[in-house]
Structures are given as structure tokens and as C-alpha cells.
Design a protein around this motif. Structure first.
Motif, PDB file in Angstrom:
ATOM      1  N   PRO A  90       0.883  -1.209  -0.020  1.00 29.35           N
ATOM      2  CA  PRO A  90      -0.149  -0.039   0.056  1.00 29.35           C
ATOM      3  C   PRO A  90       0.790   1.236  -0.001  1.00 29.35           C
ATOM      4  O   PRO A  90       0.304   2.461  -0.187  1.00 29.35           O
ATOM      5  CB  PRO A  90      -0.790  -0.302   1.358  1.00 29.35           C
ATOM      6  N   MET A  91       2.210   1.218   0.320  1.00 27.96           N
ATOM      7  CA  MET A  91       3.049   2.295   0.412  1.00 27.96           C
ATOM      8  C   MET A  91       3.543   2.720  -1.160  1.00 27.96           C
ATOM      9  O   MET A  91       3.590   1.804  -2.025  1.00 27.96           O
ATOM     10  CB  MET A  91       4.064   2.164   1.376  1.00 27.96           C
ATOM     11  N   ARG A  92       4.175   3.772  -1.423  1.00 32.10           N
ATOM     12  CA  ARG A  92       4.637   4.218  -2.634  1.00 32.10           C
ATOM     13  C   ARG A  92       6.032   4.893  -2.340  1.00 32.10           C
ATOM     14  O   ARG A  92       6.010   5.991  -2.541  1.00 32.10           O
ATOM     15  CB  ARG A  92       3.751   5.019  -3.256  1.00 32.10           C
ATOM     16  N   CYS A  93       6.830   4.386  -1.510  1.00 28.65           N
ATOM     17  CA  CYS A  93       8.155   4.990  -1.300  1.00 28.65           C
ATOM     18  C   CYS A  93       8.782   5.553  -2.387  1.00 28.65           C
ATOM     19  O   CYS A  93       8.976   4.828  -3.385  1.00 28.65           O
ATOM     20  CB  CYS A  93       9.149   3.959  -0.525  1.00 28.65           C
ATOM     21  N   LEU A  94       9.293   6.698  -2.457  1.00 24.66           N
ATOM     22  CA  LEU A  94       9.989   7.305  -3.476  1.00 24.66           C
ATOM     23  C   LEU A  94      11.116   6.669  -3.714  1.00 24.66           C
ATOM     24  O   LEU A  94      11.573   6.579  -5.095  1.00 24.66           O
ATOM     25  CB  LEU A  94      10.384   8.756  -3.252  1.00 24.66           C
ATOM     26  N   THR A 141       6.247  -4.776  -7.359  1.00 20.80           N
ATOM     27  CA  THR A 141       5.319  -5.638  -6.390  1.00 20.80           C
ATOM     28  C   THR A 141       4.386  -4.849  -5.979  1.00 20.80           C
ATOM     29  O   THR A 141       3.455  -5.513  -4.882  1.00 20.80           O
ATOM     30  CB  THR A 141       6.578  -5.742  -5.228  1.00 20.80           C
ATOM     31  N   TRP A 142       3.957  -3.429  -6.209  1.00 19.64           N
ATOM     32  CA  TRP A 142       3.032  -2.683  -5.661  1.00 19.64           C
ATOM     33  C   TRP A 142       1.663  -3.388  -5.865  1.00 19.64           C
ATOM     34  O   TRP A 142       0.851  -3.289  -4.937  1.00 19.64           O
ATOM     35  CB  TRP A 142       2.889  -1.243  -6.353  1.00 19.64           C
ATOM     36  N   GLU A 143       1.418  -3.769  -7.113  1.00 16.39           N
ATOM     37  CA  GLU A 143      -0.174  -4.002  -7.395  1.00 16.39           C
ATOM     38  C   GLU A 143      -0.371  -5.464  -7.073  1.00 16.39           C
ATOM     39  O   GLU A 143       0.418  -6.195  -7.807  1.00 16.39           O
ATOM     40  CB  GLU A 143      -0.465  -3.760  -8.907  1.00 16.39           C
ATOM     41  N   THR A 162       9.223 -11.320   2.313  1.00 21.57           N
ATOM     42  CA  THR A 162       9.448  -9.649   2.008  1.00 21.57           C
ATOM     43  C   THR A 162       8.564  -9.283   0.940  1.00 21.57           C
ATOM     44  O   THR A 162       7.758  -9.910   0.607  1.00 21.57           O
ATOM     45  CB  THR A 162      11.100  -9.538   1.863  1.00 21.57           C
ATOM     46  N   GLY A 163       9.000  -8.082   0.202  1.00 27.61           N
ATOM     47  CA  GLY A 163       8.029  -7.692  -0.980  1.00 27.61           C
ATOM     48  C   GLY A 163       8.344  -6.534  -1.578  1.00 27.61           C
ATOM     49  O   GLY A 163       9.597  -6.378  -1.785  1.00 27.61           O
ATOM     50  N   GLY A 164       7.365  -5.829  -1.776  1.00 25.43           N
ATOM     51  CA  GLY A 164       5.982  -6.007  -1.473  1.00 25.43           C
ATOM     52  C   GLY A 164       5.782  -5.904   0.173  1.00 25.43           C
ATOM     53  O   GLY A 164       6.895  -5.697   0.993  1.00 25.43           O
ATOM     54  N   GLU A 165       4.526  -6.045   0.391  1.00 24.88           N
ATOM     55  CA  GLU A 165       4.410  -5.938   1.911  1.00 24.88           C
ATOM     56  C   GLU A 165       3.616  -6.979   2.380  1.00 24.88           C
ATOM     57  O   GLU A 165       2.420  -7.304   2.191  1.00 24.88           O
ATOM     58  CB  GLU A 165       3.471  -4.862   2.169  1.00 24.88           C
ATOM     59  N   ILE A 194      12.059   1.407   9.306  1.00 24.73           N
ATOM     60  CA  ILE A 194      11.650   2.913   9.757  1.00 24.73           C
ATOM     61  C   ILE A 194      11.892   3.760   8.481  1.00 24.73           C
ATOM     62  O   ILE A 194      12.996   3.894   7.995  1.00 24.73           O
ATOM     63  CB  ILE A 194      12.171   3.066  10.939  1.00 24.73           C
ATOM     64  N   LYS A 195      10.842   4.458   8.179  1.00 23.43           N
ATOM     65  CA  LYS A 195      10.922   5.232   6.780  1.00 23.43           C
ATOM     66  C   LYS A 195      11.414   6.771   7.081  1.00 23.43           C
ATOM     67  O   LYS A 195      12.323   7.184   6.612  1.00 23.43           O
ATOM     68  CB  LYS A 195       9.567   5.166   5.850  1.00 23.43           C
ATOM     69  N   HIS A 196      10.809   7.222   8.018  1.00 19.86           N
ATOM     70  CA  HIS A 196      10.995   8.681   8.265  1.00 19.86           C
ATOM     71  C   HIS A 196      10.448   9.036   9.573  1.00 19.86           C
ATOM     72  O   HIS A 196       9.181   8.476  10.245  1.00 19.86           O
ATOM     73  CB  HIS A 196      10.152   9.507   7.256  1.00 19.86           C
TER      74      HIS A 196
HETATM   75  S1  SF4 Z   1       7.724  -2.454  -1.242  1.00 25.52           S
HETATM   76 FE1  SF4 Z   1       8.871  -1.316   0.485  1.00 25.52          FE
HETATM   77  S2  SF4 Z   1      10.154   0.334  -0.434  1.00 25.52           S
HETATM   78 FE2  SF4 Z   1       8.497  -0.496  -2.065  1.00 25.52          FE
HETATM   79  S3  SF4 Z   1       6.796   0.949  -1.784  1.00 25.52           S
HETATM   80 FE3  SF4 Z   1       6.311  -0.861  -0.439  1.00 25.52          FE
HETATM   81  S4  SF4 Z   1       7.137  -0.357   1.665  1.00 25.52           S
HETATM   82 FE4  SF4 Z   1       8.121   1.011   0.325  1.00 25.52          FE
END
Ligand code: SF4
Length: 241
Positions: free
Chosen positions: A30-34, A41-43, A75-78, A133-135
């Protein structure tokens, strides 16, 4: 029988937990880390494989002696997006005497009774959590990941309260996550947590760039420099690790 949506499997992982790991990349995040280097792996709908827990473990146990000092890493993805499948996978792995490690951001953590019950069941069969931990700053977190920072930090505290062994990972991105105040605040936060085995400060890298091109997504960190050893040393000094 439930099936996990899997992006890929790596049979010789050496950076995703102790020893040699059988690394399962879950599809969906669900995240979109820059700085994400796995945008493919997002979708969750784009999983390459749909496998049962037995099918995943069957691939691993073919070479079980190989993982004697390692184990399995999700791991992933989430992986927490598929917590029921993940729990089944880890439960079966633990019954086979395999060390289990979860690499996660904790973004799906919630403290309502139903969700907490699922997390508790999972944590009973999880030997180690590698927590990103992202930020440390709320608005910085939102800008970097597209999500609020509440769940990841609550998950870190929860793991600490439960005494779950943790390894912390923090990606250093010049101009985004290397501010002195943010690094100090990370050090302060970590000092409130128990059961931290290791803190890794990882330099942002551009290895995922070609994936963005292939997916037709503009690369979000174009022009951001890759940190060098001195940047990592400075960050560690400020954080106090
Ligand atoms: S896979 Fe990891 S780095 Fe990529 S958007 Fe998701 S949480 Fe962020």
C-alpha cells in the motif's frame, strides 16, 4: 486452500536475515516509497505466482540442509497485506524447524481486537522482524511513502512490548531522510525500544530505476545523489548506533 500472491522467490538470500535465506517476495504494497526499488511488487493483482504455503515450502525443503543456519524470509511488497497466508506459511515453516523472518514496514498494523488477534497469531510463529523505519517526521513520512507514520511506529512499540527480536532498517536519502533533527529523533525513538538486535543504515541506491522505466512510471528521485560511506558514518553518529 488459500494461496499467496507471490512476486518471486530467491533461493539464496544473504541480506534478508541471518544466514542463507529462502526469500519469498510477496506481491502487493500500500506504500509508494519514493526510493522503492521494487515498484513491480506494488499492485497485488499483478502477482506472477499464486502458491499454497505447502507449494512454497516444498520448493524450500528440496534443499533444506542449505538453510541450516538461515531460514525463510517474507518480504515484498508488503507481506502483511496477506497476513492470513503469511501466518499459515510461517506456522508450517516453524513446525518444520525453520527459522522465520518477516521484512515489513508495519503499515497494516492496527490495535482493534480483530486485527490484533491476527498479529498475535503471526508473531507466535515469527522469530525475527526486520522493520523498516521510513521517516521520523510525520509530514516527511507522508511525503516519502504516501502514508501516515502512525501504524509503523505503533507496530515498532508493539514488537518491543511483546519482546519480539527486531532488526531496524533505515534508508538514507540525501535531502529526504538525512536531516539532523530527523536522525536525532530516530535515535531517541530507537532508545525507547527493547529487543533491537541490529540497526542498519542503508544508502539509497538507483538499482530500481530500470523497473520504473519498464513500468512507464517517472523515476521519483531523479538527480538525487547516492550517499557515500561518509554520509552513512555521519548518520550513524547522529543516531547513536
Ligand atoms: S515495497 Fe517497501 S520500499 Fe517499496 S513501496 Fe512498499 S514499503 Fe516502500
Amino acid at each position: 486452500m488459500q494461496k499467496g500472491k507471490i512476486h518471486s522467490i530467491e533461493s539464496f538470500g544473504t541480506v534478508d536475515g541471518p544466514g542463507v535465506r529462502f526469500v519469498v517476495f510477496f506481491q502487493g504494497c500500500p506504500m509508494r516509497c519514493l526510493y522503492c526499488h521494487n515498484p513491480d511488487t506494488w499492485e497485488i493483482s499483478q502477482a506472477k505466482y499464486e502458491l499454497t504455503a505447502d507449494e512454497v515450502l516444498e520448493r524450500m525443503t528440496r534443499n533444506l540442509p542449505f538453510y541450516k543456519t538461515g531460514g525463510i524470509t517474507a518480504t515484498g511488497g508488503e507481506p502483511l497485506m496477506q497476513i492470513d497466508f503469511l501466518t499459515e506459511l510461517f506456522t508450517k515453516a516453524k513446525s518444520a524447524g525453520i527459522h522465520t523472518c518477516l521484512d515489513t514496514s508495519g503499515i497494516t498494523f492496527r490495535s482493534d481486537a480483530a486485527t490484533l488477534a491476527k498479529f498475535n497469531t503471526l508473531l507466535e510463529v515469527c522469530d525475527l522482524v526486520m522493520l523498516d523505519i521510513k521517516h521520523m517526521d510525520a509530514s516527511g513520512h507522508k511525503a516519502l511513502t504516501s502514508k501516515e507514520d502512525t501504524a509503523p511506529k505503533a507496530f515498532a512499540r508493539y514488537l518491543s512490548e511483546r519482546g519480539v527480536p527486531m532488526r531496524i532498517r533505515y534508508v538514507l536519502v540525501p535531502g529526504y531522510t538525512d536531516g539532523e533533527d530527523d536522525l536525532k529523533s530516530l535515535g531517541e525513538f530507537l532508545s525507547t525500544l527493547d529487543n533491537i538486535e541490529q540497526v542498519e543504515i542503508l544508502p539509497y541506491h538507483e538499482l530500481g530505476k530500470t523497473k520504473y522505466e519498464a513500468l512507464g512510471i517517472p523515476y521519483p528521485l531523479e538527480g538525487v545523489r547516492v550517499p557515500v560511506g561518509a554520509d552513512i558514518d555521519r548518520a550513524k553518529r547522529i543516531i547513536g548506533v
